[in-house]
Scaffold this active site. Structure first.
Site, PDB file in Angstrom:
ATOM      1  CB  THR A  84      -0.680   0.146   1.324  1.00  0.00           C
ATOM      2  OG1 THR A  84      -1.673  -1.125   1.201  1.00  0.00           O
ATOM      3  CG2 THR A  84      -1.536   1.413   1.372  1.00  0.00           C
TER       4      THR A  84
ATOM      5  NE  ARG B 276      -8.120  -8.050   2.364  1.00  0.00           N
ATOM      6  CZ  ARG B 276      -7.048  -7.497   2.463  1.00  0.00           C
ATOM      7  NH1 ARG B 276      -6.995  -6.461   1.698  1.00  0.00           N
ATOM      8  NH2 ARG B 276      -6.256  -7.456   3.105  1.00  0.00           N
TER       9      ARG B 276
ATOM     10  N   GLY C  59      -9.099  -3.898   3.062  1.00  0.00           N
ATOM     11  CA  GLY C  59      -8.276  -4.238   3.981  1.00  0.00           C
ATOM     12  C   GLY C  59      -8.189  -2.979   5.106  1.00  0.00           C
ATOM     13  CG  ASP C  60      -4.395  -2.076   6.586  1.00  0.00           C
ATOM     14  OD1 ASP C  60      -4.315  -2.738   5.818  1.00  0.00           O
ATOM     15  OD2 ASP C  60      -3.547  -1.172   6.956  1.00  0.00           O
TER      16      ASP C  60
ATOM     17  CB  THR D 117       2.090  -0.876   3.999  1.00  0.00           C
ATOM     18  OG1 THR D 117       2.209  -1.795   2.786  1.00  0.00           O
ATOM     19  CG2 THR D 117       3.706  -0.774   4.426  1.00  0.00           C
ATOM     20  N   GLY D 118       1.031  -3.773   4.792  1.00  0.00           N
ATOM     21  CA  GLY D 118       1.062  -5.154   5.195  1.00  0.00           C
ATOM     22  C   GLY D 118      -0.130  -5.726   5.201  1.00  0.00           C
TER      23      GLY D 118
ATOM     24  N   GLY E 295      -3.681  -6.469   6.019  1.00  0.00           N
ATOM     25  CA  GLY E 295      -4.721  -5.592   6.632  1.00  0.00           C
ATOM     26  C   GLY E 295      -5.372  -6.541   7.748  1.00  0.00           C
TER      27      GLY E 295
HETATM   28  C1  SD4 Z   1      -4.215  -4.538   2.650  1.00  0.00           C
HETATM   29  N1  SD4 Z   1      -2.682  -3.435   3.877  1.00  0.00           N
HETATM   30  O1  SD4 Z   1      -5.340  -4.388   1.720  1.00  0.00           O
HETATM   31  C2  SD4 Z   1      -3.218  -3.465   2.626  1.00  0.00           C
HETATM   32  C3  SD4 Z   1      -2.331  -4.140   1.638  1.00  0.00           C
HETATM   33  C4  SD4 Z   1      -1.004  -3.491   1.823  1.00  0.00           C
HETATM   34  O2  SD4 Z   1       1.448  -3.884   1.838  1.00  0.00           O
HETATM   35  O3  SD4 Z   1      -0.494  -2.657   2.444  1.00  0.00           O
HETATM   36  N2  SD4 Z   1       0.211  -4.281   1.461  1.00  0.00           N
HETATM   37  O4  SD4 Z   1      -4.511  -5.240   3.514  1.00  0.00           O
END
Ligand code: SD4
Length: 291
Positions: A151, A179, A181-182, A202-203, A205
């Site tokens: 992200t 779906r 995410g965060d 980021t990561g 979610g």
């Molecule tokens: C998610 N956090 O949709 C986002 C994706 C993301 O690094 O950041 N990826 O879960």
């Protein structure tokens, strides 16, 4: 007055450079953060944000994005929005609404069309080909379909002391239809308060949400922690807690900046980020793997 910006991943570099120049020439935190994210959204080769982002399991590109004004605490978000080039700009526009400021799916797209945002087919041939290759690979090698996601999340501080935060993403690779995410969720994917500072994530979610990590970092800064202390104290104990109580923890990375332009970062993966403040030109840094 101090000013600066921090953003997740190497892909932020060109946008951050432009945002920095805007901040330097007295433009607002809100305009700068939107510009930073727009740059990444428009670049077709980033496979996890905006145009050229990877589609979901069904081959449809669905974006999540958010914008927050650190002065007023106004927020706008879109989730699972389709066919809109600049999801973050739609989120910013929604932040001006007191009601209905978080729109998903068809309702989000409808809002974007009604307000004249640029509509476009977000699925490029390159992303489609990559998606097809990935589907085949997952089938043949029995891989985890959800391996991959990035992200763009950013915080800006302008010379008048105003701050803003924004995120934009196509989310988890091969995610299910609808779906979310965060990234569009206040307190999880982002948070900013001009009297304190801001954070963005980021990561994975699903795991970031379990800890409302962006809000946690801002609260720690409010209690006097530096951005680095706040990142360390919010993120690493939470990862340990997840491992202990949930049995595992996905990838989690957070960046933070306070209203003095000082910054911090915490991550449990190899993570690049971009930062610039009044003392230093824009630069790309690599964070160490988590402690
Ligand atoms: C998610 N956090 O949709 C986002 C994706 C993301 O690094 O950041 N990826 O879960």
């Amino acid at each position: 007055m101090a000013f600066g910006t921090i953003a997740t991943w190497r892909m932020a570099a060109e946008g951050l450079d432009q945002a920095y120049k805007m901040l330097e020439s007295n433009q607002s935190a809100a305009d700068s953060v939107e510009k930073l994210i727009n740059e990444v959204e428009a670049y077709p080769y980033y496979k996890s944000v905006g145009y050229g982002g990877l589609p979901n399991e069904e081959g449809v590109v669905q974006m999540d994005a958010a914008f927050m004004n650190g002065d007023t605490l106004a927020q706008g978000s879109v989730a699972a929005i389709e066919n809109v080039l600049h999801a973050v700009s739609v989120a910013r526009s929604l932040s001006n609404e007191h009601f209905n400021s978080f729109r998903v799916g068809r309702g989000a797209t409808k809002y974007a069309m009604k307000h004249g945002f640029k509509m476009t087919n977000m699925l490029t041939d390159r992303a489609k080909a990559r998606w097809e290759r990935r589907l085949a690979e997952i089938r043949e090698k029995d891989l985890n379909p959800y391996d991959g996601h990035d992200t763009i999340g950013a915080i800006t501080l302008d010379k008048s002391g105003s701050m803003a935060a924004a995120t934009s993403t196509s989310g988890l690779f091969m995610k299910k239809d609808g779906r979310i995410g965060d990234s569009p969720l206040s307190g999880s994917g982002f948070y900013v308060d001009s009297e304190v500072g801001g954070a963005a994530a980021t990561g994975l979610g699903e795991d970031i949400m379990k800890g409302c990590l962006s809000y946690e970092i801002v609260k720690l800064m409010e209690r006097g922690k530096t951005p680095q202390q706040a990142c360390d104290e919010a993120v690493y104990p939470f990862i340990e807690k997840l491992k202990k109580r949930y049995g595992k923890a996905g990838e989690i990375s957070l960046v933070a900046m306070n209203n003095k332009g000082e910054w911090g970062v915490a991550t449990n993966v190899e993570f690049t980020f971009c930062v610039a403040n009044q003392n230093k030109e824009p630069r790309i840094l690599m964070a160490n793997l988590g402690k």
